[in-house]
Design an enzyme around this catalytic site. Structure first.
Site, PDB file in Angstrom:
ATOM      1  N   PHE A   1       0.804  -1.227   0.000  1.00  0.00           N
ATOM      2  CA  PHE A   1       0.000   0.000   0.000  1.00  0.00           C
ATOM      3  C   PHE A   1       0.832   1.270   0.000  1.00  0.00           C
ATOM      4  CE2 PHE A   1       0.747  -0.733   4.552  1.00  0.00           C
ATOM      5  CZ  PHE A   1       1.140   0.528   4.975  1.00  0.00           C
TER       6      PHE A   1
ATOM      7  N   LYS B   1      -1.181  -7.927  -8.671  1.00  0.00           N
ATOM      8  CA  LYS B   1      -2.120  -7.958  -7.545  1.00  0.00           C
ATOM      9  C   LYS B   1      -1.730  -6.823  -6.607  1.00  0.00           C
ATOM     10  CE  LYS B   1      -2.803  -8.866  -3.740  1.00  0.00           C
ATOM     11  NZ  LYS B   1      -3.273  -7.930  -2.637  1.00  0.00           N
TER      12      LYS B   1
ATOM     13  N   GLU C   1      -4.999  -4.332  -1.516  1.00  0.00           N
ATOM     14  CA  GLU C   1      -6.436  -4.053  -1.454  1.00  0.00           C
ATOM     15  C   GLU C   1      -6.725  -2.721  -0.765  1.00  0.00           C
ATOM     16  OE1 GLU C   1      -5.417  -6.610   2.162  1.00  0.00           O
ATOM     17  OE2 GLU C   1      -4.785  -6.384   0.067  1.00  0.00           O
TER      18      GLU C   1
ATOM     19  N   SER D   1       5.720  -6.845   4.120  1.00  0.00           N
ATOM     20  CA  SER D   1       6.314  -7.017   5.440  1.00  0.00           C
ATOM     21  C   SER D   1       7.236  -8.232   5.475  1.00  0.00           C
ATOM     22  CB  SER D   1       5.218  -7.180   6.497  1.00  0.00           C
ATOM     23  OG  SER D   1       4.554  -8.422   6.315  1.00  0.00           O
TER      24      SER D   1
ATOM     25  N   CYS E   1       9.964   1.663   3.407  1.00  0.00           N
ATOM     26  CA  CYS E   1      11.005   0.735   3.847  1.00  0.00           C
ATOM     27  C   CYS E   1      12.382   1.378   3.864  1.00  0.00           C
ATOM     28  CB  CYS E   1      11.017  -0.520   2.980  1.00  0.00           C
ATOM     29  SG  CYS E   1      11.414  -0.209   1.256  1.00  0.00           S
TER      30      CYS E   1
ATOM     31  N   GLU F   1      10.067  -3.428  12.898  1.00  0.00           N
ATOM     32  CA  GLU F   1       9.714  -2.384  11.947  1.00  0.00           C
ATOM     33  C   GLU F   1       8.402  -1.744  12.408  1.00  0.00           C
ATOM     34  OE1 GLU F   1       9.611  -1.831   7.169  1.00  0.00           O
ATOM     35  OE2 GLU F   1       8.515  -3.557   7.945  1.00  0.00           O
TER      36      GLU F   1
END
Length: 488
Positions: free
Chosen positions: A157, A181, A184, A234, A289, A389
């Site tokens: 995202f 993909k 969402e 992640s 990141c 994180e």
């Protein structure tokens, strides 16, 4: 995408060059603006049937696409680049609405995505092989590159423009067909990218978009027609995706989490360092990141540096990213904010202290996912807030006696994505470069993310696989080699 007269847009799946509705009974999720809570769209939680349709369309398209001359592919990418550039304000607005980052950063991300297309448009050079005319008497040998077939990308995202553009432009430039993909939580940008891709003239089925979550990911990882998967997400998800894709015999690159350290030495320009670190830690609400998560300050510089860091953080305005002059937007959702707050509260319980508390401010809301810049001091490496994180605008501060101790501290982390050094010493820069585990290093700057023509080279638990995204690594990932040895 389809429009509804009563309520938010209802998204479909881009399969074979047009929008298709998901199967009857498919679940749905809401796409919300994290700054306002407004429902922007309804996205289908597609599953195996939709992935099967998309894979079939991609496989059909691949049969002809792989035979398109490489310069012709490049010309389509140049056309696509011009469309993206012309729509950059529209794309940035979509990005800000669904992700929350400020418009200026959204425009920067759109530009980074366009740069990936520019790199991919160099396909005639990137796809070159190599030859040796005389490996023995009258015998020559040559290496030729070919596409893999149907490849897939699973994207996060936090960079809904840049990360997909790390993947599909280069993949299709190499002759593959692609199945994307997107997250969402931020599917709108990918949907628009697909529409512009078709407008540029690419054949139907070369790029397909399937919206969904875990079921769609599982189907991608198991589908026999998909030769390779590129993933960004992640660390736990990356490890799982890498293991499953590898077990299924697929080529896999999985970019994972980070705990990026910046080291500030006493000989640095402390004011500049504070400004760079604040921007790196709190920009995009810490949801990148390459964000600075920990700063290790040389003990002799701490007294002078800390007020400068606090001043730089306090100057950052928090609010709706669509509002001009607002550099810090919300987190992606309230769940992400609450997870970060739990780790923050745990650290305080274990002895950490707050130099700056982002929980307090006029932006606080149960509907919107805001958290202001937060600076945590008296942190130790045994605390979860140092180890995990956070993906939030929270910066941990520790002091170290010297560069060697700062490097040792950073290298204790299981992550090794990025690290930065602030100094005026060439000898320190060399030691930092040679001894730091992280794969992307910065000197006197806060975010050492490489351009599209270099690899995004995280290490340790920040990356699973052998070939990184972007650069020559990306070309290697999306192609296979044939060696021809011949006597004529």
């Amino acid at each position: 995408m389809t429009e509804t007269s009563a309520g938010p847009r209802k998204l479909g799946n881009w399969i074979g060059g047009s929008w298709k509705e998901a199967a009857v009974g498919t679940g749905q999720a809401e796409v919300r603006n994290p700054a306002t809570g407004e429902v922007l769209a309804v996205v289908p939680m597609s599953g195996r049937a939709e992935v099967e349709d998309a894979a079939a369309a991609a496989l059909l398209a691949f049969r002809d696409w792989r035979k398109v001359p490489v310069p012709a592919r490049a010309r389509l990418l140049f056309r696509y680049r011009e469309l993206l550039h012309g729509c950059r304000m529209e794309l940035a607005a979509i990005l800000t609405a669904e992700n929350g980052k400020c418009l200026e950063e959204a425009l920067g991300e759109v530009q980074r995505g366009i740069e990936c297309v520019e790199f991919a448009a160099g396909a005639p050079t990137l796809m070159m092989g190599s030859q040796l005319p005389d490996i023995a008497g009258g015998i020559e040998s040559g290496m030729y590159r070919y596409p893999l077939g149907v490849v897939a990308g699973i994207t996060p995202f936090n960079f809904p423009m840049m990360v997909p553009c790390w993947m599909f432009p280069l993949a299709v430039a190499c002759g593959n067909a692609f199945l994307l993909k997107p997250s969402e939580k931020t599917p709108l940008l990918s949907c628009r990218l697909a529409e512009l891709f078709a407008e540029a003239g690419f054949p139907p089925g070369v790029l397909n978009v399937v919206n969904g979550s875990k079921e769609a990911v599982d189907a991608l990882l198991e589908h026999p027609a998909i030769a390779a998967v590129s993933f960004v997400g992640s660390q736990p998800a990356a490890a799982a995706v890498h293991a499953r894709a590898a077990a299924a015999g697929k080529r896999i690159q999985a970019l994972a989490g980070a705990k990026n350290h910046s080291i500030v030495l006493a000989d640095a320009d402390l004011k500049a360092a504070a400004s760079q670190i604040a921007a790196a830690a709190f920009g995009s609400a810490g949801q990148r990141c390459m964000a600075c998560s920990v700063v290790a300050v040389q003990e002799s510089a701490a007294e002078a540096f800390m007020p400068l860091l606090q001043d730089a953080a306090e100057a950052l305005i928090v609010g709706d990213g669509a509002r001009p002059g607002t550099p810090i937007g919300p987190l992606i959702d309230c769940g992400s904010r609450d997870r970060a707050l739990k780790l923050l509260e745990l650290a305080i319980r274990d002895g950490a202290a707050l130099l700056m508390d982002g929980r307090r401010g006029e932006w606080n809301s149960d509907e919107a996912a805001f958290l202001g810049p937060t600076i945590v001091v008296e942190v130790t490496p045994d605390m979860a807030i140092w180890q995990e994180e956070l993906f939030a605008p929270i910066l941990c501060v520790l002091t170290v006696p010297d560069l060697k101790a700062g490097i040792a501290l950073a290298n204790r982390s299981r992550y090794a994505n990025g690290a930065c050094l602030f100094t005026d010493s060439a000898a320190a820069v060399r030691e930092f470069r040679e001894e730091m585990d992280a794969g992307m290093l910065g000197v006197n700057l806060g975010v050492p993310a490489p351009m599209a023509f270099f690899p995004f080279s995280g290490a340790k638990s920040s990356f699973y696989g052998d070939l990184h995204a972007n650069g020559r690594d990306g070309v290697e990932f999306y192609t296979r080699k044939k060696m021809v040895t011949a006597r004529y």
